[in-house]
Design a protein around this motif. Structure first.
Motif: not given
Length: 292
Positions: A228-236
């Motif tokens: 999930d790219l959106n979760l990756a952007c939010r948490y990374a």
């Protein structure tokens, strides 16, 4: 090793604050994990060739990319689950393939994609196995082991099923049990390959919030493969985008994620807008049947 019991007096967990990627934790004991000119593959085929990769200490790093791009293969090599065909992986300058297995297991923890449990083992007993690297031949089960296992069960919401057999659980429950075992290992570096697989949205966020808590409160270095790219952007704090065994971009999500990158990595047309919650990049896919 205790048998089929729930450790007593679970340690309370602190509430998790919203993610703020721009403010990473300071590592309490920084460990530098690096891959040097890695060549990786299975059978006769190379998947990754001449890859150099650093996992920034004290940060949450997320690897993203299309299926079969090499992200999981790279994570396996960094955790010594896969021996490189070329190059080397080092931890604080030492080749990990030359380190004793038990010593390495006290420093790097890994949750692979498809772990398997012994038939009939209970949740509590499986999570207790995460303490194995900390055991000595002369050292019995301790109050500290008890505390850590209880905390891991509580933190992953698995304390209530501690007495059940792992093979009786749903896919989502099993995934949380495996995460609990990885937490019980108490390593400075924690790697997870698609840890949100089989989890509903609520538990996906719970798991990722827990990783933030570990990073913020203990300075743990976290490396995760996510789809999930959106979760990756939010948490990374640090995002690594891979394509065909190569890193094509890396850095803070807000600095590298744009429509051109999404198309280059996933072959997907999209609009990238600010996430209304975190203000990190949010990818809105554009399908073939939508006009824009």
């Amino acid at each position: 090793m205790p048998s089929s019991r729930l450790p007593s007096s679970p340690a309370p967990t602190s509430p998790v604050e919203p993610m703020t990627p721009a403010n990473p934790a300071q590592p309490s004991d920084a460990q530098q994990l690096r891959g040097h000119h890695l060549r990786l593959g299975y059978d006769g085929a190379d998947i990754v060739g001449d890859l150099c990769i650093d996992i920034p200490p004290g940060k949450i790093t997320v690897l993203v990319g299309a299926n079969a791009c090499g992200k999981s293969t790279t994570l396996r090599a960094l955790a010594r689950l896969l021996k490189p065909r070329g190059g080397a992986v080092t931890l604080d300058g030492k080749a990990i393939h030359e380190m004793p297995s038990k010593q390495l297991a006290t420093r790097i923890g890994i949750l692979p994609q498809t772990p398997t449990a012994p038939e009939g083992i209970t949740v509590a007993d499986l999570v207790c196995r995460g303490r194995y690297p900390h055991q000595k031949w002369f050292r019995q089960w301790t109050d500290e082991d008890e505390r850590v296992v209880a905390w891991a069960l509580e933190a992953t919401g698995t304390a209530e099923i501690a007495g059940r057999a792992v093979d009786e659980l749903s896919g989502g429950q099993r995934q949380r049990v495996w995460i609990a075992m990885a937490l019980a290992q108490e390593t400075g570096i924690l790697m997870l390959d698609e840890p949100t697989t089989y989890l509903d949205v609520h538990h996906q966020i719970d798991v990722l919030d827990l990783l933030v808590q570990l990073n913020r409160e203990e300075g743990r270095t976290i490396a995760v493969v996510l789809h999930d790219l959106n979760l990756a952007c939010r948490y990374a704090h640090h995002l690594i985008a891979m394509r065909k065994g190569e890193i094509i971009a890396q850095g803070e999500p807000s600095a590298i994620v744009n429509e051109e990158l999404v198309e280059a990595v996933f072959g997907l047309k999209s609009k990238v807008i600010p996430d209304p919650v975190s203000q990190t990049p949010m990818v809105v896919p554009i399908g073939r049947h939508l006009r824009f």
